[in-house]
Scaffold this motif. Structure first.
Motif, PDB file in Angstrom:
ATOM      1  N   VAL A  41       1.024  -1.123   0.104  1.00  0.00           N
ATOM      2  CA  VAL A  41       0.107   0.091   0.070  1.00  0.00           C
ATOM      3  C   VAL A  41       0.774   1.206  -0.182  1.00  0.00           C
ATOM      4  N   MET A  42       0.558   2.272  -0.894  1.00  0.00           N
ATOM      5  CA  MET A  42       1.320   3.504  -0.784  1.00  0.00           C
ATOM      6  C   MET A  42       0.410   4.674  -1.006  1.00  0.00           C
ATOM      7  N   VAL A  43       0.706   5.610  -0.157  1.00  0.00           N
ATOM      8  CA  VAL A  43      -0.138   6.789  -0.140  1.00  0.00           C
ATOM      9  C   VAL A  43       0.818   7.931  -0.525  1.00  0.00           C
ATOM     10  N   ASP A  44       0.163   8.813  -1.399  1.00  0.00           N
ATOM     11  CA  ASP A  44       0.907   9.967  -1.956  1.00  0.00           C
ATOM     12  C   ASP A  44       0.151  11.162  -1.673  1.00  0.00           C
ATOM     13  N   TYR A  45       0.632  12.026  -0.854  1.00  0.00           N
ATOM     14  CA  TYR A  45      -0.249  13.141  -0.293  1.00  0.00           C
ATOM     15  C   TYR A  45       0.609  14.513   0.064  1.00  0.00           C
ATOM     16  N   SER A  46      -0.042  15.682   0.185  1.00  0.00           N
ATOM     17  CA  SER A  46       0.787  16.742   0.849  1.00  0.00           C
ATOM     18  C   SER A  46       0.282  17.239   2.191  1.00  0.00           C
ATOM     19  N   ARG A  47       1.114  17.692   3.046  1.00  0.00           N
ATOM     20  CA  ARG A  47       0.587  17.859   4.493  1.00  0.00           C
ATOM     21  C   ARG A  47       0.718  19.476   4.963  1.00  0.00           C
ATOM     22  N   PRO A  48      -0.389  19.899   4.899  1.00  0.00           N
ATOM     23  CA  PRO A  48      -0.539  21.328   5.359  1.00  0.00           C
ATOM     24  C   PRO A  48      -0.483  21.327   6.991  1.00  0.00           C
ATOM     25  N   SER A  49      -0.270  22.530   7.543  1.00  0.00           N
ATOM     26  CA  SER A  49      -0.028  22.598   8.881  1.00  0.00           C
ATOM     27  C   SER A  49      -1.160  23.675   9.537  1.00  0.00           C
ATOM     28  N   MET A  50      -1.177  23.565  10.721  1.00  0.00           N
ATOM     29  CA  MET A  50      -2.486  24.433  11.532  1.00  0.00           C
ATOM     30  C   MET A  50      -1.990  25.987  11.247  1.00  0.00           C
ATOM     31  N   ARG A  51      -0.746  26.100  12.084  1.00  0.00           N
ATOM     32  CA  ARG A  51      -0.057  27.659  12.057  1.00  0.00           C
ATOM     33  C   ARG A  51      -1.132  28.590  12.626  1.00  0.00           C
ATOM     34  N   GLY A  52      -1.777  28.064  13.690  1.00  0.00           N
ATOM     35  CA  GLY A  52      -2.537  28.814  14.855  1.00  0.00           C
ATOM     36  C   GLY A  52      -3.860  28.985  14.180  1.00  0.00           C
ATOM     37  N   ARG A  53      -4.442  28.355  13.215  1.00  0.00           N
ATOM     38  CA  ARG A  53      -5.450  28.340  12.854  1.00  0.00           C
ATOM     39  C   ARG A  53      -6.663  27.308  13.124  1.00  0.00           C
ATOM     40  N   LYS A  54      -7.820  27.359  13.398  1.00  0.00           N
ATOM     41  CA  LYS A  54      -8.821  26.335  13.673  1.00  0.00           C
ATOM     42  C   LYS A  54      -9.104  25.556  12.299  1.00  0.00           C
ATOM     43  N   VAL A  55      -8.745  24.393  12.262  1.00  0.00           N
ATOM     44  CA  VAL A  55      -8.978  23.559  11.167  1.00  0.00           C
ATOM     45  C   VAL A  55     -10.478  22.872  11.036  1.00  0.00           C
ATOM     46  N   TRP A 163      -5.385  14.999  12.274  1.00  0.00           N
ATOM     47  CA  TRP A 163      -4.917  16.617  12.153  1.00  0.00           C
ATOM     48  C   TRP A 163      -5.689  17.145  13.368  1.00  0.00           C
ATOM     49  N   GLU A 164      -5.181  18.477  13.850  1.00  0.00           N
ATOM     50  CA  GLU A 164      -5.755  19.182  14.871  1.00  0.00           C
ATOM     51  C   GLU A 164      -5.992  17.940  15.962  1.00  0.00           C
ATOM     52  N   ASN A 165      -7.020  17.888  16.474  1.00  0.00           N
ATOM     53  CA  ASN A 165      -7.525  17.170  17.717  1.00  0.00           C
ATOM     54  C   ASN A 165      -8.350  15.809  17.178  1.00  0.00           C
ATOM     55  N   THR A 166      -8.330  15.653  15.642  1.00  0.00           N
ATOM     56  CA  THR A 166      -9.349  14.541  15.373  1.00  0.00           C
ATOM     57  C   THR A 166      -8.374  13.480  14.569  1.00  0.00           C
ATOM     58  N   TYR A 167      -8.945  12.145  14.879  1.00  0.00           N
ATOM     59  CA  TYR A 167      -8.401  11.052  14.111  1.00  0.00           C
ATOM     60  C   TYR A 167      -9.767  10.160  13.473  1.00  0.00           C
ATOM     61  N   VAL A 168      -9.568   9.809  12.369  1.00  0.00           N
ATOM     62  CA  VAL A 168     -10.577   9.182  11.911  1.00  0.00           C
ATOM     63  C   VAL A 168      -9.819   7.636  11.378  1.00  0.00           C
TER      64      VAL A 168
END
Length: 281
Positions: A41-55, A163-168
């Protein structure tokens, strides 16, 4: 304008063209590889960051289709067929879209894999699998968007989105048991005609025990309902090497007939040359 000035301007222009400033991408690319059972299995993605924002519920609105990352579509590749949300998904590459909610997410695996953002027109026929998964809240915030493959077992795993406080967790299963049972059955049933043929031709080409090669080739031919002209050609060469000229001629004649029927002039010539060499009448 004199030649000196023109020369200096040319130098400045060339330096301007060649000068490059490298800066880090705000949402850097990432790739994840994981073996699950016997499936890669391979996942190809990009990773944004919160940088103080509510996601979630703000930067990523609730109840709206999301590309599940940044930049280009997030993609997942399976090298075997898998099962997701009760749907059989063929081996290949798919994009992942989600519809985040406060308590549940809808997750979609989509056949279009080139693009950014979300599709301008959503096509339900391109959805190969979809499922709804619950949101798990975490005490520790995660700054950067992360995809993981968790709870790895021999028959499946969870695609984790964090991300943030969420996991699915998005469960998928792989056909490990069926693959292993098939290999066991094949092994217990003994070598196939192809196995014997490959072993025979290898022994002959590498100058190993030609009598073993002859025996293996005879087994391969006996297990093959209608040997191909190119298989018979190899058999004739092995028989000739083993000193069985009569058998070699017989096999070559069969190969010649098959090659003529198939319109393969190369094999027609090779068989005729061999038959002449072996003194066939």
């Amino acid at each position: 304008m004199n030649k000196v000035v023109l020369f200096l301007l040319a130098i400045v222009a060339s330096l301007t063209v060649e000068a490059q400033i490298n800066t880090p991408a705000p949402s850097p690319a990432a790739k994840l590889w994981q073996t699950v059972g016997l499936t890669e299995v391979m996942v190809d993605y990009s990773r944004p960051s919160m940088r103080g924002r509510k996601v979630f519920g703000n930067l990523v609105p609730f109840d709206k289709l999301w590309r599940t990352g940044a930049n280009s579509y997030t993609k997942i590749t399976f090298d075997t067929d898998v099962t997701i949300g009760g749907s059989d998904v063929k081996s290949g590459t798919y994009s992942i879209f989600t519809n985040p909610g406060a308590s549940n997410w809808d997750v979609f695996f989509y056949t279009d894999i080139v693009g950014g953002g979300t599709p301008s027109t959503w096509d339900e026929s391109k959805v190969v699998a979809q499922l709804t998964v619950p949101v798990h809240k975490m005490d520790m915030p995660v700054e950067t968007f992360t995809i993981t493959i968790d709870d790895v077992m021999s028959d499946g795993a969870n695609l984790g989105i964090i991300w943030e406080n969420t996991y699915v967790a998005v469960p998928f299963s792989v056909p490990t048991d069926a693959t292993v049972m098939k290999s066991i059955e094949t092994a217990l049933n003994g070598p196939t005609a192809d196995d014997y043929y490959a072993a025979a031709t290898y022994y002959a080409s590498e100058g190993k025990d030609i009598n073993k090669a002859k025996d293996w080739m005879e087994k391969a031919m006996s297990m093959t309902e209608k040997p191909a002209f190119w298989q018979l050609r190899q058999q004739s060469l092995i028989l000739a090497k083993a000193g069985d000229k009569k058998g070699a001629i017989e096999a070559a004649k069969k190969s010649l007939a098959g090659a003529k029927e198939a319109g393969n002039d190369d094999y027609v010539k090779m068989n005729n040359d061999s038959l002449k060499e072996w003194g066939a009448k």
